[in-house]
Design an enzyme around this catalytic site. Sequence first.
Site, PDB file in Angstrom:
ATOM      1  N   GLU A  95      -5.112  -4.863  11.055  1.00 44.73           N
ATOM      2  CA  GLU A  95      -4.031  -3.846  11.191  1.00 44.73           C
ATOM      3  C   GLU A  95      -4.174  -3.204  12.393  1.00 44.73           C
ATOM      4  OE1 GLU A  95      -2.088  -2.887   7.023  1.00 44.73           O
ATOM      5  OE2 GLU A  95      -3.984  -1.772   7.362  1.00 44.73           O
TER       6      GLU A  95
ATOM      7  N   GLU B  29      -6.653   4.700   8.074  1.00 41.57           N
ATOM      8  CA  GLU B  29      -6.448   6.258   7.896  1.00 41.57           C
ATOM      9  C   GLU B  29      -7.755   6.709   6.988  1.00 41.57           C
ATOM     10  OE1 GLU B  29      -2.861   5.551   5.713  1.00 41.57           O
ATOM     11  OE2 GLU B  29      -1.747   4.973   7.634  1.00 41.57           O
TER      12      GLU B  29
ATOM     13  N   ASN C 254       0.893  -1.073   0.024  1.00 43.81           N
ATOM     14  CA  ASN C 254      -0.355  -0.044   0.067  1.00 43.81           C
ATOM     15  C   ASN C 254       0.978   1.050  -0.018  1.00 43.81           C
ATOM     16  OD1 ASN C 254      -1.705   1.932   0.602  1.00 43.81           O
ATOM     17  ND2 ASN C 254      -2.538   1.379   2.684  1.00 43.81           N
ATOM     18  N   TRP C 255       0.877   1.920  -1.186  1.00 41.46           N
ATOM     19  CA  TRP C 255       2.056   3.206  -1.123  1.00 41.46           C
ATOM     20  C   TRP C 255       1.263   4.476  -0.365  1.00 41.46           C
ATOM     21  CZ3 TRP C 255       4.796   3.306  -6.462  1.00 41.46           C
ATOM     22  CH2 TRP C 255       5.650   2.085  -6.565  1.00 41.46           C
ATOM     23  N   LYS C 256      -0.072   4.267  -0.110  1.00 38.54           N
ATOM     24  CA  LYS C 256      -0.582   5.567   0.512  1.00 38.54           C
ATOM     25  C   LYS C 256      -0.352   6.614  -0.488  1.00 38.54           C
ATOM     26  CE  LYS C 256      -0.161   3.136   4.697  1.00 38.54           C
ATOM     27  NZ  LYS C 256      -0.088   3.392   6.289  1.00 38.54           N
TER      28      LYS C 256
ATOM     29  N   GLY D 272       2.636   2.046  10.676  1.00 41.78           N
ATOM     30  CA  GLY D 272       3.944   3.245  10.467  1.00 41.78           C
ATOM     31  C   GLY D 272       4.624   3.708  11.959  1.00 41.78           C
TER      32      GLY D 272
ATOM     33  N   GLY E 226       3.006  -0.935   4.233  1.00 45.10           N
ATOM     34  CA  GLY E 226       2.909   0.361   3.899  1.00 45.10           C
ATOM     35  C   GLY E 226       4.485   0.772   3.550  1.00 45.10           C
ATOM     36  N   GLY E 227       4.904   1.429   4.523  1.00 45.73           N
ATOM     37  CA  GLY E 227       6.516   1.845   4.332  1.00 45.73           C
ATOM     38  C   GLY E 227       7.260   0.940   3.613  1.00 45.73           C
TER      39      GLY E 227
ATOM     40  N   HIS F 135      -9.310   0.978   5.275  1.00 40.75           N
ATOM     41  CA  HIS F 135      -7.991   1.248   5.843  1.00 40.75           C
ATOM     42  C   HIS F 135      -8.306   2.166   7.020  1.00 40.75           C
ATOM     43  CE1 HIS F 135      -4.094   2.705   6.595  1.00 40.75           C
ATOM     44  NE2 HIS F 135      -3.603   1.439   5.971  1.00 40.75           N
TER      45      HIS F 135
ATOM     46  N   SER G 295       3.833  -2.226  10.272  1.00 39.38           N
ATOM     47  CA  SER G 295       5.074  -2.311  10.485  1.00 39.38           C
ATOM     48  C   SER G 295       5.805  -3.651  10.055  1.00 39.38           C
ATOM     49  CB  SER G 295       5.474  -1.817  12.156  1.00 39.38           C
ATOM     50  OG  SER G 295       5.139  -0.584  12.232  1.00 39.38           O
TER      51      SER G 295
HETATM   52  P1  PGA Z   1       3.356   0.297   7.813  1.00 36.55           P
HETATM   53  O1  PGA Z   1       1.609   0.434   6.967  1.00 36.55           O
HETATM   54  O2  PGA Z   1       3.612  -1.035   6.946  1.00 36.55           O
HETATM   55  O3  PGA Z   1       3.712   1.350   7.153  1.00 36.55           O
HETATM   56  O4  PGA Z   1       2.916   0.194   9.024  1.00 36.55           O
HETATM   57  C1  PGA Z   1       0.702  -0.544   7.077  1.00 36.55           C
HETATM   58  C2  PGA Z   1      -0.787  -0.282   6.527  1.00 36.55           C
HETATM   59  O5  PGA Z   1      -1.155   0.821   6.696  1.00 36.55           O
HETATM   60  O6  PGA Z   1      -1.137  -0.932   5.505  1.00 36.55           O
END
Ligand code: PGA
Length: 245
Positions: free
Chosen positions: A162, A94, A8-10, A168, A226-227, A92, A205
Amino acid sequence: MRGLAAGNWKMNGTGESLSEIEALLAAHPTPGCEVLICPPATLLARLASMVHGTALKVGGQDCHAAASGAHTGDISAPMLAEAGADYVILGHSERRANHAESDAVVAAKVSAAQAAGLKAIVCVGETEAERDGGRTLDIITTQIEGSLPEGTDPACLVIAYEPVWAIGTGRTPTTDQIAEVHAALRAQLADRFGTDRIALLYGGSVKPSNAAEIFAIPHVNGALVGGASLKAADFGGIIEALSAA
Ligand code: PGA
């Protein structure tokens, strides 16, 4: 069940970032798991044509519940499908936090996504306060109940657990904590849909150094990343760990 490594590149990535995908494809032409990248919408069509004929799939990060209409700034599920998406991430944390998406809103999006032929990756997870209050399983169960509409097709469904506090932050739950939630999810989904073939991802993470340990947990069928999905070397390490699991 084949594992799924979903990136997930956000709100990250421009045309330059596609070089990471070239590097990923070069290093992992035939991965031992399914690999998905959900780039920002601006890159979706370009990425889809770039990976055409490879093992890599692309997905959206959200969609609107309606197929079209007066919804400035939104993107519909049929639009994502037309741009080359196979999947869409829905609910998600967010989106739930920043756009006030309720379980009912997420459920409407799941219907729209599946009607457009997309596989829905539905995210659930507790906040730190909810975990500290001993409410984790209650929260997850309620989110699943409310976010999966009547008529959900379990064959086009993936669930991502999650924990909000792990996203993050570099913090991850213990293996026992992940195992407890994934076992509960497996039981709830089996009860509702009569199948144990719905992929359950862990997200929050995940990185190459903790991936193998996470993929060894029962009922963890992959990761939502994500990251660490932004760099081919990091995401490649996670793909390797899942392929070996
Ligand atoms: P992260 O994000 O790997 O940067 O913790 C995961 C996500 O939000 O899907």
